[in-house]
Design a protein around this motif. Structure first.
Motif, PDB file in Angstrom:
ATOM      1  N   GLN A   1      11.085  15.081   8.532  1.00  0.00           N
ATOM      2  CA  GLN A   1      12.380  15.109   7.864  1.00  0.00           C
ATOM      3  C   GLN A   1      12.638  13.919   6.954  1.00  0.00           C
ATOM      4  O   GLN A   1      13.586  13.925   6.184  1.00  0.00           O
ATOM      5  CB  GLN A   1      13.488  15.194   8.906  1.00  0.00           C
ATOM      6  N   ARG A   2      11.829  12.904   7.035  1.00  0.00           N
ATOM      7  CA  ARG A   2      12.036  11.717   6.214  1.00  0.00           C
ATOM      8  C   ARG A   2      11.327  11.853   4.876  1.00  0.00           C
ATOM      9  O   ARG A   2      10.191  12.308   4.817  1.00  0.00           O
ATOM     10  CB  ARG A   2      11.505  10.487   6.925  1.00  0.00           C
ATOM     11  N   ALA A   3      12.000  11.406   3.816  1.00  0.00           N
ATOM     12  CA  ALA A   3      11.394  11.443   2.483  1.00  0.00           C
ATOM     13  C   ALA A   3      10.452  10.256   2.293  1.00  0.00           C
ATOM     14  O   ALA A   3       9.414  10.373   1.641  1.00  0.00           O
ATOM     15  CB  ALA A   3      12.475  11.427   1.414  1.00  0.00           C
ATOM     16  N   GLY A   4      10.811   9.127   2.882  1.00  0.00           N
ATOM     17  CA  GLY A   4       9.989   7.928   2.755  1.00  0.00           C
ATOM     18  C   GLY A   4      10.298   6.954   3.871  1.00  0.00           C
ATOM     19  O   GLY A   4      11.374   7.007   4.464  1.00  0.00           O
ATOM     20  N   VAL A   5       9.341   6.071   4.134  1.00  0.00           N
ATOM     21  CA  VAL A   5       9.514   5.043   5.158  1.00  0.00           C
ATOM     22  C   VAL A   5       8.855   3.764   4.656  1.00  0.00           C
ATOM     23  O   VAL A   5       7.731   3.798   4.139  1.00  0.00           O
ATOM     24  CB  VAL A   5       8.873   5.444   6.509  1.00  0.00           C
ATOM     25  N   ALA A   6       9.564   2.655   4.813  1.00  0.00           N
ATOM     26  CA  ALA A   6       9.020   1.338   4.480  1.00  0.00           C
ATOM     27  C   ALA A   6       8.652   0.635   5.780  1.00  0.00           C
ATOM     28  O   ALA A   6       9.503   0.461   6.652  1.00  0.00           O
ATOM     29  CB  ALA A   6      10.046   0.515   3.706  1.00  0.00           C
ATOM     30  N   TYR A   7       7.395   0.253   5.916  1.00  0.00           N
ATOM     31  CA  TYR A   7       6.929  -0.495   7.083  1.00  0.00           C
ATOM     32  C   TYR A   7       6.900  -1.966   6.681  1.00  0.00           C
ATOM     33  O   TYR A   7       5.997  -2.412   5.974  1.00  0.00           O
ATOM     34  CB  TYR A   7       5.545  -0.008   7.519  1.00  0.00           C
ATOM     35  N   LEU A   8       7.910  -2.697   7.132  1.00  0.00           N
ATOM     36  CA  LEU A   8       8.139  -4.055   6.658  1.00  0.00           C
ATOM     37  C   LEU A   8       6.998  -5.004   6.986  1.00  0.00           C
ATOM     38  O   LEU A   8       6.512  -5.704   6.112  1.00  0.00           O
ATOM     39  CB  LEU A   8       9.463  -4.574   7.227  1.00  0.00           C
ATOM     40  N   GLY A   9       6.584  -5.043   8.234  1.00  0.00           N
ATOM     41  CA  GLY A   9       5.546  -5.987   8.645  1.00  0.00           C
ATOM     42  C   GLY A   9       4.179  -5.670   8.076  1.00  0.00           C
ATOM     43  O   GLY A   9       3.321  -6.538   7.972  1.00  0.00           O
ATOM     44  N   ARG A  10       3.977  -4.420   7.687  1.00  0.00           N
ATOM     45  CA  ARG A  10       2.663  -3.994   7.172  1.00  0.00           C
ATOM     46  C   ARG A  10       2.649  -3.880   5.648  1.00  0.00           C
ATOM     47  O   ARG A  10       1.619  -3.547   5.078  1.00  0.00           O
ATOM     48  CB  ARG A  10       2.279  -2.658   7.802  1.00  0.00           C
ATOM     49  N   ASN A  11       3.796  -4.115   5.001  1.00  0.00           N
ATOM     50  CA  ASN A  11       3.923  -3.975   3.555  1.00  0.00           C
ATOM     51  C   ASN A  11       3.332  -2.634   3.102  1.00  0.00           C
ATOM     52  O   ASN A  11       2.438  -2.565   2.265  1.00  0.00           O
ATOM     53  CB  ASN A  11       3.273  -5.139   2.813  1.00  0.00           C
TER      54      ASN A  11
ATOM     55  N   ALA B   1      13.419  -1.114  -2.119  1.00  0.00           N
ATOM     56  CA  ALA B   1      14.507  -2.045  -1.795  1.00  0.00           C
ATOM     57  C   ALA B   1      14.402  -2.552  -0.362  1.00  0.00           C
ATOM     58  O   ALA B   1      14.741  -3.704  -0.078  1.00  0.00           O
ATOM     59  CB  ALA B   1      15.858  -1.374  -2.031  1.00  0.00           C
ATOM     60  N   HIS B   2      13.919  -1.717   0.550  1.00  0.00           N
ATOM     61  CA  HIS B   2      13.710  -2.175   1.933  1.00  0.00           C
ATOM     62  C   HIS B   2      12.686  -3.314   1.977  1.00  0.00           C
ATOM     63  O   HIS B   2      12.902  -4.329   2.643  1.00  0.00           O
ATOM     64  CB  HIS B   2      13.231  -1.028   2.827  1.00  0.00           C
ATOM     65  N   LEU B   3      11.565  -3.144   1.281  1.00  0.00           N
ATOM     66  CA  LEU B   3      10.525  -4.184   1.301  1.00  0.00           C
ATOM     67  C   LEU B   3      10.982  -5.440   0.567  1.00  0.00           C
ATOM     68  O   LEU B   3      10.698  -6.561   1.008  1.00  0.00           O
ATOM     69  CB  LEU B   3       9.227  -3.643   0.695  1.00  0.00           C
ATOM     70  N   VAL B   4      11.696  -5.264  -0.522  1.00  0.00           N
ATOM     71  CA  VAL B   4      12.195  -6.424  -1.268  1.00  0.00           C
ATOM     72  C   VAL B   4      13.238  -7.177  -0.436  1.00  0.00           C
ATOM     73  O   VAL B   4      13.206  -8.415  -0.359  1.00  0.00           O
ATOM     74  CB  VAL B   4      12.767  -5.994  -2.641  1.00  0.00           C
ATOM     75  N   ALA B   5      14.145  -6.456   0.212  1.00  0.00           N
ATOM     76  CA  ALA B   5      15.146  -7.102   1.071  1.00  0.00           C
ATOM     77  C   ALA B   5      14.471  -7.884   2.193  1.00  0.00           C
ATOM     78  O   ALA B   5      14.886  -8.997   2.522  1.00  0.00           O
ATOM     79  CB  ALA B   5      16.103  -6.055   1.652  1.00  0.00           C
TER      80      ALA B   5
ATOM     81  N   ARG C   1       0.884  -1.164   0.000  1.00  0.00           N
ATOM     82  CA  ARG C   1       0.000   0.000   0.000  1.00  0.00           C
ATOM     83  C   ARG C   1       0.919   1.211   0.000  1.00  0.00           C
ATOM     84  O   ARG C   1       1.956   1.219   0.660  1.00  0.00           O
ATOM     85  CB  ARG C   1      -0.892  -0.019   1.243  1.00  0.00           C
ATOM     86  N   VAL C   2       0.573   2.231  -0.753  1.00  0.00           N
ATOM     87  CA  VAL C   2       1.402   3.433  -0.879  1.00  0.00           C
ATOM     88  C   VAL C   2       0.584   4.641  -0.434  1.00  0.00           C
ATOM     89  O   VAL C   2      -0.543   4.828  -0.894  1.00  0.00           O
ATOM     90  CB  VAL C   2       1.870   3.631  -2.338  1.00  0.00           C
ATOM     91  N   THR C   3       1.159   5.438   0.476  1.00  0.00           N
ATOM     92  CA  THR C   3       0.495   6.661   0.921  1.00  0.00           C
ATOM     93  C   THR C   3       1.445   7.845   0.762  1.00  0.00           C
ATOM     94  O   THR C   3       2.656   7.676   0.686  1.00  0.00           O
ATOM     95  CB  THR C   3       0.024   6.581   2.389  1.00  0.00           C
ATOM     96  N   LEU C   4       0.870   9.015   0.732  1.00  0.00           N
ATOM     97  CA  LEU C   4       1.624  10.253   0.594  1.00  0.00           C
ATOM     98  C   LEU C   4       1.291  11.137   1.785  1.00  0.00           C
ATOM     99  O   LEU C   4       0.924  12.295   1.640  1.00  0.00           O
ATOM    100  CB  LEU C   4       1.233  10.914  -0.732  1.00  0.00           C
ATOM    101  N   ASP C   5       1.424  10.565   2.983  1.00  0.00           N
ATOM    102  CA  ASP C   5       0.991  11.274   4.194  1.00  0.00           C
ATOM    103  C   ASP C   5       2.100  11.455   5.227  1.00  0.00           C
ATOM    104  O   ASP C   5       1.847  11.856   6.352  1.00  0.00           O
ATOM    105  CB  ASP C   5      -0.184  10.537   4.839  1.00  0.00           C
TER     106      ASP C   5
END
Length: 162
Positions: free
Chosen positions: A35-45, A71-75, A27-31
């Protein structure tokens, strides 16, 4: 947002082509704020991106930040949860799959946060500024004493936005 979701899809297709397997799309959000450009939540995909940074740096964002987070989610999908966030597994994906330098951090301009100051007074002539968090703790019953005069600090009713 269409460009962003398309960039995520392209990154996944590239990973699938290079690695010879499929991955569940997040799931992709723009919320995201701050200071972070993006964050990958591994357990929640889930991928969350910073709308302001995306708007201000769209081309670089799509080329660098999106593959970084994918790359974080794929790793995680390949190696499980016992890897370092920017460890060798992630770095290898950035180089071999996405052809990018494995940079940990972005260099986008980060707008300064707007801060609220709550003013408290004691027996001293100068008021003391409290953060919103400390002011909220006072609202929940916490009490503070002045380190100079020892009086309890009381909210003056004044606040300032800086």
């Amino acid at each position: 947002m269409n460009d962003l979701t398309e960039a995520v899809e392209q990154a996944y297709q590239r990973a699938e082509q290079r690695l010879g397997r499929t991955f569940v799309r997040p799931r992709v959000t723009l919320d995201l704020r701050g200071q972070r450009a993006g964050v990958a939540y591994l357990g929640r995909n889930l991928l969350r991106f910073n709308e302001r940074m995306y708007r201000d740096n769209q081309e670089d964002f799509l080329l660098q930040t999106v593959p970084h987070e994918v790359a974080h989610l794929v790793a995680h999908a390949l190696h499980g949860g016992n890897i370092r966030p920017h460890g060798i597994e992630w770095q290898t994906l950035m180089i071999d799959v996405f052809g990018l330098e494995p940079k940990r951090c972005h260099d986008y301009a980060v707008p300064e946060r707007r801060r609220t100051h709550y003013y408290y007074q004691c027996g001293c002539p100068t008021p003391i500024s409290f953060t919103p968090q400390r002011h909220a703790w006072v609202g929940r019953g916490r009490r503070y004493q002045c380190r100079r005069c020892g009086d309890l600090l009381k909210f003056t009713g004044k606040l300032q936005f800086a």
